[in-house]
Every structure is written in structure tokens, then in C-alpha cells.
Enzyme design. Structure first.
Site, PDB file in Angstrom:
ATOM      1  N   ASP A 344      33.828  29.623  44.817  1.00  0.00           N
ATOM      2  CA  ASP A 344      32.567  28.989  44.459  1.00  0.00           C
ATOM      3  C   ASP A 344      32.563  27.616  45.148  1.00  0.00           C
ATOM      4  O   ASP A 344      33.629  27.082  45.456  1.00  0.00           O
ATOM      5  CB  ASP A 344      32.494  28.835  42.937  1.00  0.00           C
ATOM      6  CG  ASP A 344      31.290  28.024  42.499  1.00  0.00           C
ATOM      7  OD1 ASP A 344      30.183  28.320  42.962  1.00  0.00           O
ATOM      8  OD2 ASP A 344      31.482  27.086  41.713  1.00  0.00           O
ATOM      9  N   ASP A 533      34.642  27.699  38.531  1.00  0.00           N
ATOM     10  CA  ASP A 533      34.815  26.812  37.377  1.00  0.00           C
ATOM     11  C   ASP A 533      33.672  26.873  36.381  1.00  0.00           C
ATOM     12  O   ASP A 533      33.832  26.502  35.232  1.00  0.00           O
ATOM     13  CB  ASP A 533      34.960  25.358  37.855  1.00  0.00           C
ATOM     14  CG  ASP A 533      33.637  24.790  38.334  1.00  0.00           C
ATOM     15  OD1 ASP A 533      33.000  25.437  39.189  1.00  0.00           O
ATOM     16  OD2 ASP A 533      33.239  23.724  37.840  1.00  0.00           O
ATOM     17  N   ASP A 537      30.232  31.560  36.702  1.00  0.00           N
ATOM     18  CA  ASP A 537      31.275  32.247  37.471  1.00  0.00           C
ATOM     19  C   ASP A 537      32.007  33.310  36.652  1.00  0.00           C
ATOM     20  O   ASP A 537      32.774  34.100  37.216  1.00  0.00           O
ATOM     21  CB  ASP A 537      32.304  31.238  37.995  1.00  0.00           C
ATOM     22  CG  ASP A 537      31.706  30.305  39.036  1.00  0.00           C
ATOM     23  OD1 ASP A 537      30.820  30.741  39.773  1.00  0.00           O
ATOM     24  OD2 ASP A 537      32.120  29.133  39.086  1.00  0.00           O
TER      25      ASP A 537
END
Length: 644
Positions: A344, A533, A537
Site C-alpha cells: 500500500d 496499515d 487494507d
């Protein structure tokens, strides 16, 4: 002894081994010099060595005999305790038979030696396990015993942390551990976060900043407003992860468990056949029973059954020392094969906080920044906060602020009008401007319909991101970035960091689709990891082969969904975990190959009478001790590698 940091149990065990070893050495020496079987005359001559060796045997082996009997009563017959008992009691019986029949007495000393050296191996196992457990149980010390609850009226009461509610205020004194997650209401202090993150540098906190449970308050008293109850706090979640880690077994551990389940009965059957069939053919039962007993001793699967789980346990312990929590040895084994890392962007590769990176024109930067700060003074938007932080001073008051949805802010005071926003705001008000180029979000600033400059605001890239991406690529790993950000920003971040592939403008469900695509493309033994995080996600973390969450700043949902948690928000934990996994698996394979090879050779030698029971003892216990010592290498110091 101090340097070894032995537990009371290990000290008692070692003391018993030393006493038994001294007695055995004395009796064995006397037996070889004076031949104890010849001291007395007649058919009872064997009873003197029998009595002396029996005392040593019971001293060193009473617990093995008890465990074997207890397991038999519970239906668990074929284990290493059973093998040790059959082999040693058989050796005693054979020695008695030889003594009664007037043959040279042989077997008492070897029976004692088998148990003595078996206990040495058990002690090394216990010590190695304790050493690895110590790395993990240091985390258990973060469990808070009490909390100082601030009552109405200002009084303070010491209570159990589990009784404190969200929204309550607690007082944390210097030297105390923060019992619950929260936000500092007043005071400023220094926190020791080493137990959570593995980071030796203390962290400074002040009013308005978040603190997490498990940290030690070092310098000053602080008041904290609790944001999570005890069972949802960071410390509880960490302890739950650690306590459940051993339940998730690797394929290698499961293989060894199944192997031992079938292996032990098989070797018992082979030993029985070895004693009976050749004995019936040659009529020399004594010789073949002795060979069968030697065969049983060396066939004990201790080296494999002990060292393989111990290697994984040591690997988990080594990782936990550096704030890397693995939820099971299966994830450690799988992470060794990890060759695709999907990241990410925001909060993982970047800090997730916006900062002013460029002001145009630089010659009049303070004026541009001052007008922008006036316009954005009442906004809580991250971009507005980044402008206020960069300006760093009080702004002029008295302006009437008008928010223009999706465009920016207009601030009016007397004859002065400030326009602060994006291109749309400039176009809507007929203000001429030069379109700015750059990576990030551009804020245009105009005064009285004249553009005076631009401010470029970007999400800061983490200092370690480029290094980690480079190290992963040097390890032969594929790197991919998935982000919901715009393509221009994503392209710039990917270029700066050296990420091989990226996809932008993705919604959470699009990220899952991309992970599904990567999983379909991978080879059978490849492993796809996702590092994230945020709460968005969580679905991707669960769908990937291995989900890795940034634990310090990560959301609860992400940490719950992840298989590995980096408690320190430092991507260097990825490459460190990779090194630990690589070393663990190398040692596991070394122990498997070495143990099986040595045992196979000695088993053959024992079956053909080339190796006696002494060789069998050293073949079994020696291999086990070497395998255990090799496993202990996993839990070595990785500090130097971590600083790289």
C-alpha cells in the site's frame, strides 16, 4: 551460571546430571580397574555392580521411567521415553542374564550411560527453549498490573486496568508502564518503547499525542485520556498474538510429528525382529538382543522431534526481539519463500502526513505562506494543517472565511480578499494563473484576484522505503505498489522508490482484485505478501498468502487480519524478517539432513554388530545435542544487520 541465566528447574536438572555423572564416573572407573563383577564369588557376583549402577540409573532416569509409564497408561506408548526405557531396562536384563549364566557382565554401564547422556540432551533442549522463550516472554513483562484512575474532584485511585473505561483519565507517573492506549491531555515526557518496537531510542510525547500501552514513562508525570478499553489495547493484542503463535505449526513441524508417529513403532518392530529371527537362526540370543537394544537407542528420533520445532521457536523469538510478531511458525516458513511484495502507498511507503515541499516564488515564500495560513486557519483538512505547521506562527484574525466545496477557501477582510485553493477556485473567479508542475497537491494563492504564488504539498516518503525496496529487489523479489491515489502521484512515488510495478486510483475491492490476479499468476511455491496499515487494507491482508501490518500506527482491523505485524513502523523489519526466516529454514534443513544421515549409518552398523551401545549412545545424544546447538544459532544477534 549467572551468565547462562538458568531457570530454577534447569539448575536442579543440571545439578542432578552432575551428581549422577560423578557417581557414574567413579563406579565405571572402579569397574574397569577392579572388575566389580569379580569382587564377589559365586552366582550372585553380578549383584554388586547391579546395585551400584542401579543407584545411578534411578537417580538419573526416574523421571524418564515415570513419563514412559504415565504415557503408556494414557495410550501414548511409542515415544522417546518408551524407547529409552526399553533399551536401558533391556540392557540391565541382558547384564543380569549374563551374570546369572556366568558370562562376562555387559550392559549395566551402557544402560546408565544411555540415560545419562539422554538427560544431557534434554537439558540442552530445555536451556535452548528457555533462551528462545526469554526473547518472547520479555514481551509478557509489558502486561500492566494497575492503572491510576483520576476520579471526579481530582482524587486518584489505583485500579485494575481492565476496569477502566474508554474516556476515563489516568495518571502515569515516571517509572510506570502505560496501562492503556490513549491521548496525552497534559504533561510532556519521554517513553521507552523498546519492549514493543525493539527500538532503543526513547520517544518524546506531549499534550495531544497518542500513546500506546506497554511503553514505560521515563521522565515526567502525564495525564492520559483512555481511547481503548484494556482488551482492545495494544498490549492485550500483542500478548494474544504471542500466546497463540505456537499453535500455528509449519509444514516441517507437522511432517516431523507425523514422521515420529509412524517411525517409532516401526523401529520397535524392526528391533524385535532383529533380536528374534537371527537369534533363532544362530541360537545366540544374547548377541542379537544386545544389537537390537543398540538399534533402539540410536533410532530415537530426539534430534528431529526436538530440534525442528526448537528452530522455529527460536526464529519467532529472534523476530520478536526486534518488534516483529509472527503469528505462527507456518508464516515464518512461508515467509522464507516470499518473492512478491505488494505495498500500500499511504502510511506504508509514505508517512501518511502531508507537508509543504515547495513554495513558488521562493523569493516571496513568507508572503505566500502567510496569506495561505490566514485562509486555512480554521480548517482541519490535512493540507490546511500542513500549511499551518510550516507557517508556525499565529495568523491575523478578523477575516471572514468562506469554504467553496471542492475548490478551496475565500478569506475577506475590508478591501482585501484572499483566494486559497485549487485550479477550480482560480478559474471560477477569473484569476489568471500559471499551471504548476510537481509531485503532490498544488495550492494556488491569490490576493485581490491576482495570483501571487503556489504551495506544493506532498505526502512524505519514509526515509527507509527506497532502501528496503532496493534490498528486496536484490534478493530477487518482485515489488508492486497498489494505491487509491491519482496516477501522477503513484508514478512519481514508484519512480523515486524503484518499485517495479504500480496500479493507481484503486478502491479497496480493486486492490483485492489485483491480489487475486497476482495469486493466479504465481508459481506453486511462490508466496505473495501484502504490506499495509489502514482499515481498508484488511481485506487484502487476509486474501494474500501473507499479510503484513504496520503495527505501531496500523488500524486494529489490519493487525487482526495480518499474519505478521511490524510493531515498529519501520519497513526495515521486512528485510530483517526475511533474513531471520532464511537462517531458520537453513538450520531446519541442516538438522533434518544431518540427523537422518548419521542415524542411518549408525543403525546399519548396529544391526551388523559393528557399532556397540556406546556408539549408539553418542550417535543418538551427540546428534541431538549438535542439532539443538545448531538451532540456537537462529536466536543470535541481528543488531548489526539491522543497522545496515
Amino acid at each position: 551460571m549467572k551468565n547462562l541465566q538458568l531457570s530454577k528447574k534447569d539448575k536442579r536438572h543440571l545439578f542432578r546430571i552432575v551428581i549422577a555423572l560423578i557417581l557414574f564416573a567413579a563406579i565405571f572407573t572402579a569397574d574397569k580397574i577392579a572388575v566389580l563383577g569379580d569382587v564377589l564369588e559365586g552366582a550372585e557376583a553380578w549383584m554388586l555392580p547391579f546395585g551400584l549402577y542401579l543407584a545411578v540409573y534411578l537417580l538419573i532416569g526416574y523421571d524418564v521411567l515415570w513419563r514412559a509409564l504415565r504415557n503408556i497408561l494414557h495410550g501414548q506408548i511409542f515415544d522417546e521415553n518408551f524407547l529409552m526405557c526399553v533399551a536401558t531396562l533391556g540392557a540391565f536384563s541382558l547384564a543380569i542374564y549374563r551374570g546369572v549364566t556366568g558370562q562376562p557382565i555387559e550392559g549395566f554401564d551402557e544402560a546408565c550411560a544411555v540415560l545419562l547422556f539422554y538427560q544431557v540432551g534434554e537439558w540442552f533442549q530445555s536451556y535452548a527453549t528457555e533462551k528462545s522463550r526469554r526473547s518472547i516472554t520479555e514481551l509478557m513483562d509489558i502486561r500492566p498490573d494497575s492503572a491510576n484512575l483520576v476520579l471526579e474532584g481530582g482524587a486518584v485511585e489505583t485500579v485494575d486496568p481492565s476496569t477502566v473505561q474508554t474516556g476515563d483519565t489516568i495518571l502515569v507517573n515516571p517509572g510506570e508502564r502505560i496501562p492503556l492506549d490513549g491521548i496525552v491531555l497534559s504533561g510532556a515526557s519521554t517513553l521507552d518503547t523498546k519492549a514493543l518496537t525493539g527500538e532503543s531510542m526513547p520517544r518524546e510525547v506531549a499534550a495531544g499525542e497518542e500513546v500506546i500501552s506497554g511503553c514505560v514513562n521515563l521522565t515526567s508525570q502525564i495525564r492520559v485520556r483512555v481511547t481503548k478499553d484494556f482488551y482492545a489495547s495494544t498490549v492485550s493484542k500483542i500478548l494474544e498474538l504471542v500466546e497463540n503463535a505456537s499453535a500455528q505449526k509449519s509444514k516441517a513441524e507437522n511432517f516431523i510429528t507425523k514422521f515420529a508417529k509412524y517411525y517409532t513403532p516401526s523401529v520397535c518392530a524392526v528391533a524385535l525382529l532383529l533380536a528374534v529371527i537371527p537369534g533363532m537362526i544362530t541360537a545366540d540370543f544374547s548377541t542379537w538382543v544386545y544389537r537390537a537394544l543398540s538399534f533402539l537407542v540410536v533410532s530415537c528420533p530426539c534430534a528431529l522431534v526436538i530440534s525442528i520445532p526448537l528452530s522455529f521457536f527460536a526464529g519467532i523469538g529472534a523476530a520478536s526481539r526486534y518488534g516483529i510478531l509472527m503469528k505462527g511458525s507456518n508464516y515464518l516458513e512461508q515467509f522464507y519463500r516470499a518473492n512478491t511484495f505488494v505495498f500500500d502507498k499511504t502510511g506504508t511507503l509514505t508517512k501518511g502526513n502531508f507537508a509543504v515541499t515547495k513554495i513558488v516564488p521562493e523569493s516571496d515564500a513568507e508572503t505566500v505562506l502567510r496569506y495561505a495560513a490566514i485562509a486555512e486557519r480554521d480548517s482541519d483538512h490535512p493540507i490546511a494543517r500542513s500549511i499551518a505547521v510550516r507557517y508556525g506562527r499565529e495568523t491575523e484574525s478578523g477575516y471572514v472565511l468562506t469554504n467553496v466545496a471542492g475548490a478551496g477557501v475565500i478569506a475577506r477582510k475590508g478591501s482585501e480578499t484572499i483566494f486559497c485553493g485549487n485550479e477550480k477556485l482560480m478559474e471560477q473567479n477569473g484569476i489568471e494563473f500559471v499551471k504548476a508542475e510537481g509531485f503532490g497537491t498544488t495550492v494556488y494563492v491569490a490576493v485581490n484576484e491576482k495570483c501571487i504564488g503556489t504551495i506544493l504539498i506532498s505526502d512524505e516518503i519514509k526515509s527507509e522505503s527506497a532502501q528496503v525496496i532496493g534490498e528486496l529487489r536484490s534478493m530477487g523479489c518482485r515489488t508492486v505498489m497498489l494505491t487509491g491515489d491519482n496516477p501522477k502521484t503513484a508514478a512519481k512515488v514508484a519512480e523515486d522508490l524503484g518499485v517495479a510495478e504500480y496500479k493507481a486510483s484503486l478502491l479497496p475491492q480493486n486492490k483485492v482484485e489485483e491480489i487475486e490476479r497476482l495469486l493466479r499468476q504465481k508459481k506453486r511455491r511462490d508466496t505473495v505478501c501484502f504490506v499495509g496499515d489502514g482499515i481498508n487494507d484488511a481485506p487484502v491482508l487476509m486474501r494474500s498468502d501473507i499479510g503484513i501490518a504496520m503495527g505501531g500506527a496500523g488500524s486494529d482491523a489490519a493487525i487482526e487480519a495480518a499474519d505478521i505485524v511490524l510493531m515498529k513502523d519501520d519497513l526495515k523489519g521486512l528485510t530483517l524478517a526475511k533474513k531471520i526466516a532464511k537462517k531458520t529454514m537453513a538450520i531446519v534443513m541442516q538438522n533434518i539432513v544431518f540427523s537422518i544421515a548419521v542415524k542411518a549409518v549408525i543403525l546399519l552398523l548396529s544391526a551388523f554388530g559393528i557399532a556397540n551401545m556406546w556408539v549408539a549412545v553418542f550417535g543418538d545424544v551427540g546428534v541431538a545435542v549438535l542439532a539443538i546447538l545448531n538451532a540456537m544459532r537462529v536466536n543470535s544477534n541481528y543488531a548489526k544487520k539491522r543497522k545496515e
